[in-house]
Design a protein around this motif. Structure first.
Motif, PDB file in Angstrom:
ATOM      1  N   LEU A   1       4.433   7.527  -4.960  1.00  0.00           N
ATOM      2  CA  LEU A   1       3.034   7.880  -4.862  1.00  0.00           C
ATOM      3  C   LEU A   1       2.821   8.958  -3.809  1.00  0.00           C
ATOM      4  O   LEU A   1       3.479   8.956  -2.773  1.00  0.00           O
ATOM      5  CB  LEU A   1       2.201   6.646  -4.494  1.00  0.00           C
ATOM      6  CG  LEU A   1       2.202   5.507  -5.509  1.00  0.00           C
ATOM      7  CD1 LEU A   1       1.345   4.363  -4.993  1.00  0.00           C
ATOM      8  CD2 LEU A   1       1.692   5.973  -6.861  1.00  0.00           C
ATOM      9  N   PRO A   2       1.888   9.876  -4.056  1.00  0.00           N
ATOM     10  CA  PRO A   2       1.604  10.912  -3.062  1.00  0.00           C
ATOM     11  C   PRO A   2       0.907  10.318  -1.846  1.00  0.00           C
ATOM     12  O   PRO A   2       0.188   9.329  -1.940  1.00  0.00           O
ATOM     13  CB  PRO A   2       0.669  11.862  -3.810  1.00  0.00           C
ATOM     14  CG  PRO A   2       0.019  11.011  -4.845  1.00  0.00           C
ATOM     15  CD  PRO A   2       1.060  10.002  -5.259  1.00  0.00           C
ATOM     16  N   ALA A   3       1.128  10.943  -0.682  1.00  0.00           N
ATOM     17  CA  ALA A   3       0.481  10.464   0.535  1.00  0.00           C
ATOM     18  C   ALA A   3      -1.018  10.693   0.464  1.00  0.00           C
ATOM     19  O   ALA A   3      -1.810   9.927   1.003  1.00  0.00           O
ATOM     20  CB  ALA A   3       1.074  11.166   1.746  1.00  0.00           C
ATOM     21  N   SER A   4      -1.435  11.770  -0.217  1.00  0.00           N
ATOM     22  CA  SER A   4      -2.843  12.106  -0.343  1.00  0.00           C
ATOM     23  C   SER A   4      -3.278  11.924  -1.787  1.00  0.00           C
ATOM     24  O   SER A   4      -2.542  12.260  -2.710  1.00  0.00           O
ATOM     25  CB  SER A   4      -3.075  13.546   0.099  1.00  0.00           C
ATOM     26  OG  SER A   4      -4.398  13.938  -0.133  1.00  0.00           O
TER      27      SER A   4
ATOM     28  N   LYS B   1       0.164   2.624  -8.483  1.00  0.00           N
ATOM     29  CA  LYS B   1       1.523   2.104  -8.625  1.00  0.00           C
ATOM     30  C   LYS B   1       1.723   1.474 -10.002  1.00  0.00           C
ATOM     31  O   LYS B   1       2.760   1.675 -10.670  1.00  0.00           O
ATOM     32  CB  LYS B   1       1.805   1.076  -7.548  1.00  0.00           C
ATOM     33  CG  LYS B   1       3.229   0.518  -7.541  1.00  0.00           C
ATOM     34  CD  LYS B   1       3.421  -0.474  -6.423  1.00  0.00           C
ATOM     35  CE  LYS B   1       4.837  -1.050  -6.439  1.00  0.00           C
ATOM     36  NZ  LYS B   1       5.032  -2.051  -5.348  1.00  0.00           N
ATOM     37  N   LYS B   2       0.702   0.729 -10.472  1.00  0.00           N
ATOM     38  CA  LYS B   2       0.781   0.147 -11.807  1.00  0.00           C
ATOM     39  C   LYS B   2       0.835   1.238 -12.870  1.00  0.00           C
ATOM     40  O   LYS B   2       1.563   1.141 -13.860  1.00  0.00           O
ATOM     41  CB  LYS B   2      -0.427  -0.765 -12.059  1.00  0.00           C
ATOM     42  CG  LYS B   2      -0.450  -2.027 -11.232  1.00  0.00           C
ATOM     43  CD  LYS B   2      -1.726  -2.818 -11.487  1.00  0.00           C
ATOM     44  CE  LYS B   2      -1.791  -4.050 -10.606  1.00  0.00           C
ATOM     45  NZ  LYS B   2      -3.063  -4.805 -10.813  1.00  0.00           N
TER      46      LYS B   2
ATOM     47  N   SER C   1       0.793  -1.217   0.000  1.00  0.00           N
ATOM     48  CA  SER C   1       0.000   0.000   0.000  1.00  0.00           C
ATOM     49  C   SER C   1       0.828   1.271   0.000  1.00  0.00           C
ATOM     50  O   SER C   1       0.286   2.354   0.110  1.00  0.00           O
ATOM     51  CB  SER C   1      -0.930   0.006   1.219  1.00  0.00           C
ATOM     52  OG  SER C   1      -0.169  -0.007   2.394  1.00  0.00           O
ATOM     53  N   SER C   2       2.114   1.198  -0.096  1.00  0.00           N
ATOM     54  CA  SER C   2       2.909   2.423  -0.092  1.00  0.00           C
ATOM     55  C   SER C   2       4.094   2.286  -1.028  1.00  0.00           C
ATOM     56  O   SER C   2       4.614   1.212  -1.262  1.00  0.00           O
ATOM     57  CB  SER C   2       3.404   2.732   1.326  1.00  0.00           C
ATOM     58  OG  SER C   2       4.252   1.705   1.786  1.00  0.00           O
TER      59      SER C   2
ATOM     60  N   LEU D   1      -7.977   1.825   0.233  1.00  0.00           N
ATOM     61  CA  LEU D   1      -6.758   2.599   0.015  1.00  0.00           C
ATOM     62  C   LEU D   1      -5.643   1.722  -0.537  1.00  0.00           C
ATOM     63  O   LEU D   1      -4.885   2.141  -1.417  1.00  0.00           O
ATOM     64  CB  LEU D   1      -6.317   3.266   1.318  1.00  0.00           C
ATOM     65  CG  LEU D   1      -7.208   4.425   1.792  1.00  0.00           C
ATOM     66  CD1 LEU D   1      -6.783   4.865   3.193  1.00  0.00           C
ATOM     67  CD2 LEU D   1      -7.123   5.600   0.821  1.00  0.00           C
ATOM     68  N   ASP D   2      -5.541   0.490  -0.033  1.00  0.00           N
ATOM     69  CA  ASP D   2      -4.551  -0.442  -0.579  1.00  0.00           C
ATOM     70  C   ASP D   2      -4.785  -0.682  -2.068  1.00  0.00           C
ATOM     71  O   ASP D   2      -3.855  -0.699  -2.873  1.00  0.00           O
ATOM     72  CB  ASP D   2      -4.599  -1.782   0.168  1.00  0.00           C
ATOM     73  CG  ASP D   2      -4.006  -1.707   1.556  1.00  0.00           C
ATOM     74  OD1 ASP D   2      -3.350  -0.692   1.879  1.00  0.00           O
ATOM     75  OD2 ASP D   2      -4.206  -2.657   2.331  1.00  0.00           O
ATOM     76  N   LEU D   3      -6.067  -0.878  -2.429  1.00  0.00           N
ATOM     77  CA  LEU D   3      -6.399  -1.114  -3.832  1.00  0.00           C
ATOM     78  C   LEU D   3      -6.108   0.123  -4.673  1.00  0.00           C
ATOM     79  O   LEU D   3      -5.519   0.025  -5.759  1.00  0.00           O
ATOM     80  CB  LEU D   3      -7.870  -1.508  -3.952  1.00  0.00           C
ATOM     81  CG  LEU D   3      -8.414  -1.700  -5.369  1.00  0.00           C
ATOM     82  CD1 LEU D   3      -7.630  -2.778  -6.111  1.00  0.00           C
ATOM     83  CD2 LEU D   3      -9.902  -2.045  -5.332  1.00  0.00           C
ATOM     84  N   TYR D   4      -6.526   1.292  -4.208  1.00  0.00           N
ATOM     85  CA  TYR D   4      -6.262   2.531  -4.948  1.00  0.00           C
ATOM     86  C   TYR D   4      -4.763   2.691  -5.207  1.00  0.00           C
ATOM     87  O   TYR D   4      -4.336   3.009  -6.329  1.00  0.00           O
ATOM     88  CB  TYR D   4      -6.752   3.758  -4.160  1.00  0.00           C
ATOM     89  CG  TYR D   4      -8.231   3.840  -3.882  1.00  0.00           C
ATOM     90  CD1 TYR D   4      -9.169   3.162  -4.662  1.00  0.00           C
ATOM     91  CD2 TYR D   4      -8.691   4.617  -2.825  1.00  0.00           C
ATOM     92  CE1 TYR D   4     -10.531   3.269  -4.393  1.00  0.00           C
ATOM     93  CE2 TYR D   4     -10.052   4.730  -2.552  1.00  0.00           C
ATOM     94  CZ  TYR D   4     -10.961   4.052  -3.336  1.00  0.00           C
ATOM     95  OH  TYR D   4     -12.295   4.164  -3.067  1.00  0.00           O
ATOM     96  N   ARG D   5      -3.971   2.489  -4.164  1.00  0.00           N
ATOM     97  CA  ARG D   5      -2.525   2.703  -4.314  1.00  0.00           C
ATOM     98  C   ARG D   5      -1.899   1.667  -5.231  1.00  0.00           C
ATOM     99  O   ARG D   5      -0.956   1.974  -5.965  1.00  0.00           O
ATOM    100  CB  ARG D   5      -1.864   2.669  -2.931  1.00  0.00           C
ATOM    101  CG  ARG D   5      -2.204   3.906  -2.090  1.00  0.00           C
ATOM    102  CD  ARG D   5      -1.587   3.845  -0.711  1.00  0.00           C
ATOM    103  NE  ARG D   5      -1.821   5.082   0.016  1.00  0.00           N
ATOM    104  CZ  ARG D   5      -2.290   5.150   1.242  1.00  0.00           C
ATOM    105  NH1 ARG D   5      -2.586   4.022   1.902  1.00  0.00           N
ATOM    106  NH2 ARG D   5      -2.460   6.309   1.850  1.00  0.00           N
TER     107      ARG D   5
END
Length: 499
Positions: free
Chosen positions: A12-15, A496-497, A7-8, A488-492
């Motif tokens: 990637l931006p934090a927000s 990332k992809k 998830s990080s 949030l994990d899915l969004y990130r």
């Protein structure tokens, strides 16, 4: 199921800026649990520092003071079937991180209902929600602060990923947002006559068996399932169930084709609204360690519904749509067969006329045992949850369900079928007696439901055991701050992809 990636990542931006698109959203409009989920998820994500823009129609029935909104300098002009349809956009800033955009088109949305009236869908729903989806894609592309992701919900919003895909491939949208489609209930697909496709102004490749065509019809939901970057459902068990022919509602082909992109994420509960302390609808506060207030709420509910007031009589609650999915066809014969045991039933709901009439006849036969309220009252829903000893959910299928989670928090032992989100959120007495917080039954049958009611009556006769089951349920946590982490994990992982 394929779990989300880490998830990080430093790139990637934090927000994130996430656009949520839905046909309904609390506190503005609601017909079911979809509205609860969209409103609560948006609130939770915004509270964690993400910028959330919710897009939803401006219905006549919206609970909204238009004076609090700003009419944007943004004229919508949408081509549909050779006709130019115009609309406007109203903006509401809930707080700095949470914004709502209302799509205003009085001809489509200035009606008494959301999707229909008098038990019938509006005949032009295909036109209404094609316009809505086109408007949302337009906003996502040209809004001054475009979103990084678009999360759409159910068939009413499911064409948005299709329009995003088309504009990326054919209309020069160089780097569109990633799209996620959440399937709240696969039985509602937005299927319309094939000529509906003409409204979309898309190439014929978007209306084929491998895309949006479904047995000669145009399917909003199927088109979204084809073109969204990721798919989610509202519980892990339901995500597995809809891969099978029995539960896929004809969509098993596309769902199995996309199963690596399908994620089951259990819905959460907004405990700011559903709580047993500081609740404006309850006269007595209580908690897992102090249950006196619950007994007082039971007495108040019995008196309000003109039932015999007694703490010695088990009280079963039910707040539900009165439809086949919710198991009304096994509930009615089960109650007819067991009410001679002397327990009480408090029911609130609306739905199919034949079920409403049968329940009212049941109440007339057992006036001091059965109270039926046709309609919906938020106050009474809270009072039934708080005043009941047990809560009935004999669903034929249940993608997630929320009332069992409310019941757990309110100390009303849920009686549920072992399916979908009910399976994921309730631990049954037969499953693990030491950790149990509810009662489960497997078969969708009158006899299985009767056996579950008998199990509840036996539990009621053992107060220390009943107290333990209640306390365990009340201590469970389904808060959205926990659940939203999976989104949030899915969004990130999607960003990332993209990176």
């Amino acid at each position: 199921m394929v779990k989300g990636e880490a998830s990080s990542t430093r790139s990637l931006p934090a927000s994130m800026h996430i656009m949520q698109v839905a046909g309904e959203c609390l506190p503005y409009s609601k017909t079911g649990g979809l509205a609860d989920m969209v409103g609560a998820l948006a609130k939770s994500l915004a509270g964690q520092g993400h910028r959330i823009t919710v897009v939803t129609p401006l219905y006549k029935a919206c609970q909204l003071d238009l004076a609090e909104t700003t009419l944007m300098d943004w004229d919508l002009e949408i081509w549909m079937g050779g006709e130019l349809i115009k609309g406007r956009v109203r903006h509401l800033e809930v707080h700095s991180n949470l914004h709502v955009l209302f799509i205003e088109q009085p001809e489509f949305f200035g009606r008494e209902g959301l999707y229909g009236e008098g038990g019938a869908d509006y005949p032009d729903n295909a036109h209404r929600y094609t316009f809505f989806c086109k408007a949302c894609a337009n906003l996502a592309r040209y809004w001054p602060e475009p979103p990084q992701l678009i999360h759409v919900h159910d068939w009413q919003a499911a064409l948005v990923p299709t329009f995003v895909d088309h504009q990326h491939l054919y209309e020069g949208w160089a780097s569109p947002p990633k799209t996620i489609l959440t399937i709240h209930n696969l039985a509602y697909q937005g299927n319309f006559p094939g000529k509906t496709f003409e409204l979309c102004h898309l190439p014929e490749s978007y209306f084929r068996p491998e895309t949006g065509e479904f047995f000669g019809q145009m399917s909003f939901l199927k088109s979204g399932m084809v073109h969204a970057d990721a798919l989610t459902t509202v519980s892990p068990t339901y995500a597995r169930e809809i891969l099978t022919q029995d539960s896929a509602c004809g969509m098993e082909g596309i769902l199995n084709h996309r199963k690596q992109d399908l994620h089951g994420i259990l819905n959460g509960v907004d405990y700011d609204d559903w709580q047993t302390e500081n609740n404006p609808f309850l006269d007595h506060a209580y908690g897992p360690q102090q249950l006196d207030g619950k007994a007082q709420q039971k007495a108040l509910l019995q008196a309000k519904l003109d039932l015999v007031v007694s703490d010695k009589i088990p009280l079963f609650g039910l707040v539900s749509r009165l439809v086949d999915q919710k198991g009304m066809d096994i509930l009615l014969p089960a109650l007819n067969a067991t009410l001679d045991r002397g327990f009480q039933v408090a029911l609130l709901g609306t739905g199919m006329p034949h079920y409403q009439e049968a329940l009212e006849r049941l109440a007339s036969r057992f006036p001091k045992q059965v109270a039926v309220t046709i309609g919906y009252s938020n106050a009474l829903a809270h009072q039934i949850e708080a005043g009941s000893d047990f809560f009935l959910m004999p669903s034929r299928f249940e993608p997630c369900g929320l009332n069992q989670m409310y019941s757990l928090r309110y100390g009303s032992v849920p009686i549920v079928r072992n399916i979908g989100g009910l399976r994921d959120s309730v631990t049954g007495l037969q499953e693990d007696p030491r950790q149990a917080d509810g009662i489960k039954f497997q078969a969708f049958s009158v006899s299985a439901l009767i056996a579950a009611v008998e199990e509840a009556l036996k539990l009621f006769e053992d107060p220390p055991r009943l107290k333990g089951v209640r306390q365990r349920g009340m201590q469970k946590d389904f808060s959205w701050d926990l659940t939203s982490g999976a989104y949030l994990d899915l969004y990130r992982s999607l960003l990332k992809k993209k990176a």
